[in-house]
Design an enzyme around this catalytic site. Sequence first.
Site, PDB file in Angstrom:
ATOM      1  N   ASP A  54      31.491 -14.037 -26.529  1.00 57.79           N
ATOM      2  CA  ASP A  54      30.363 -14.398 -27.391  1.00 57.79           C
ATOM      3  C   ASP A  54      30.161 -15.906 -27.524  1.00 57.79           C
ATOM      4  O   ASP A  54      31.098 -16.627 -27.877  1.00 57.79           O
ATOM      5  CB  ASP A  54      30.581 -13.856 -28.802  1.00 57.79           C
ATOM      6  CG  ASP A  54      30.682 -12.345 -28.845  1.00 57.79           C
ATOM      7  OD1 ASP A  54      30.671 -11.721 -27.772  1.00 57.79           O
ATOM      8  OD2 ASP A  54      30.786 -11.799 -29.946  1.00 57.79           O
ATOM      9  N   ARG A 178      33.149  -7.331 -39.664  1.00 55.57           N
ATOM     10  CA  ARG A 178      33.342  -8.505 -38.813  1.00 55.57           C
ATOM     11  C   ARG A 178      32.060  -9.304 -38.574  1.00 55.57           C
ATOM     12  O   ARG A 178      30.982  -8.932 -38.971  1.00 55.57           O
ATOM     13  CB  ARG A 178      33.938  -8.074 -37.478  1.00 55.57           C
ATOM     14  CG  ARG A 178      33.106  -7.067 -36.678  1.00 55.57           C
ATOM     15  CD  ARG A 178      33.788  -6.794 -35.360  1.00 55.57           C
ATOM     16  NE  ARG A 178      33.090  -5.831 -34.544  1.00 55.57           N
ATOM     17  CZ  ARG A 178      33.340  -4.531 -34.520  1.00 55.57           C
ATOM     18  NH1 ARG A 178      34.273  -4.033 -35.314  1.00 55.57           N
ATOM     19  NH2 ARG A 178      32.669  -3.716 -33.727  1.00 55.57           N
TER      20      ARG A 178
END
Length: 512
Positions: A54, A178
């Site tokens: 990411d 998260r």
Amino acid sequence: MRGITRRALFAGSAVGAAGALLPTAGPAAAGPRTARASYRAGYHFTVPEQWKNDPQRPVWIDGRYHYYLHNADYLAGEIGTAWRLATSTDLVSFTDQGIAVPKDTTPGGDVWSGSAVVDTHDTAGFGAGAVVVLATMSPHDGPADQAQYLYYSTDRGRTFTPHGTGPVLPNPGVRDFRDPKVIRDEERDRWVMTLAENDKVGFYHSADLKSWTYVSGFVRGGIGVLECPDLFRIRAGDGTPKWVLGVSANGKGAGLPNTYAYWTGSFDGSAFTADTTDPQWLDYGWDWYGAVTFDKRGTDGTLDEGTRYAIGWLNNWDYAHITPTIDGDGFNGTDSIVREVTLKRGGDGRYFLASRPVTALDGYVSRTVTLGDLEVEGTRLLDYRGTAYELTCEITWDQLTGAGVQLRRSPDGVRHIDAGVHRDYAYLNRRPTVSPDMTGRWQESHSPFDPGRRAVRLRILVDRTSVEMFVDDGRYVHSSAAFPYLVDTGLALFTVEGKAVFRNTVIREFRV
């Protein structure tokens, strides 16, 4: 994946087998082979070595943008990411700065996705201008072990110190908890966090970034586990301000993309209200995941309220670890081109996000091939060869079934990537080349198209391991990874059951 090397995994894959067939030099090489062929992107951001996934939302500090997740132990078969720093002034050329938020320095272990903010007013007590990172950590990797931890930097985001060893937002006993994304609510003098909680986005408030209170949730099922939430305000071209809530989501089971879903709507500081129930998608391809949007600022720091930047990970968790780049070049991790995203109002009155490649890319053009207007019926092979370039054109016709381009075409015409329109959809099809998808199910992506218009504008970015197609000024985008043989450099135009003119056909190459 612990205990097996990525090289061993790659060698046992179909993509690995295909990659092994590649020559050690490009098709133009003659005589002794002195250079090794490379799959490293020509003008997209790639990690220097090992693994990246990411991209973390870049923050603007001293005229530069920042951060992504990195695993320095990837080739050893170990898991676990840290935050690595890459800086850029124009979001095309990046300078690697090494690890910023290290892993395994606290009992929390590795550092997952999150967000960084500049604490201009010293709300957290680390000093005015401190850079604060809120990130997920999972010390024991248990089903209800994910929690949010804080790191801070007093050297403008270059190095970070953990704020103790405990979480600032503990897990309340849920499996998925998260990817905190934090924004500043100046109107109400507080911070707002969005958090991915399975099929819900949770909203939290804080005065100091260290103590958080849950205030509401936005629930959307049917598109998989939601990840990497995104919340921002943007002003449309007609002057209307809108709030946008985005998530990375896997909608494949419902026949939807597995990229970045978003809703336009309103936000009252505590709760988001969507204009419609169903999301729109910022990308229709297979590989624009973990995407983030971020502020567009001028050189003096002035915020552009009508444009945001966006960047995504050019990969997919279904085949994330199978790529020729790791075996041949020692890295696995490529990002999309940075986009400029604007809000527009459609003919149906619905607002949508449109994308275009970052304007700064124009400053890196090293060669332009202007082909003008080309009439095509059937297949027309062009006198051009390349592995990394941009193609733009407008296709017009009176009557046909489909039209498009064959990218990275093999010398015998068997292998290629097709991009274009067919009846009532635009598409990107990687099936005829070496695809990372071993199932064969996720090869061709579709987005809506109105054939009654009898015209379509295409802007296609081709690189060694990816294709990004922008349709009609970025109303729809398709981003997909693909691994054509490096000898496959041809380019052709084609039509199906009819004749078309490919107008203003231009190819540009870049040197970054």
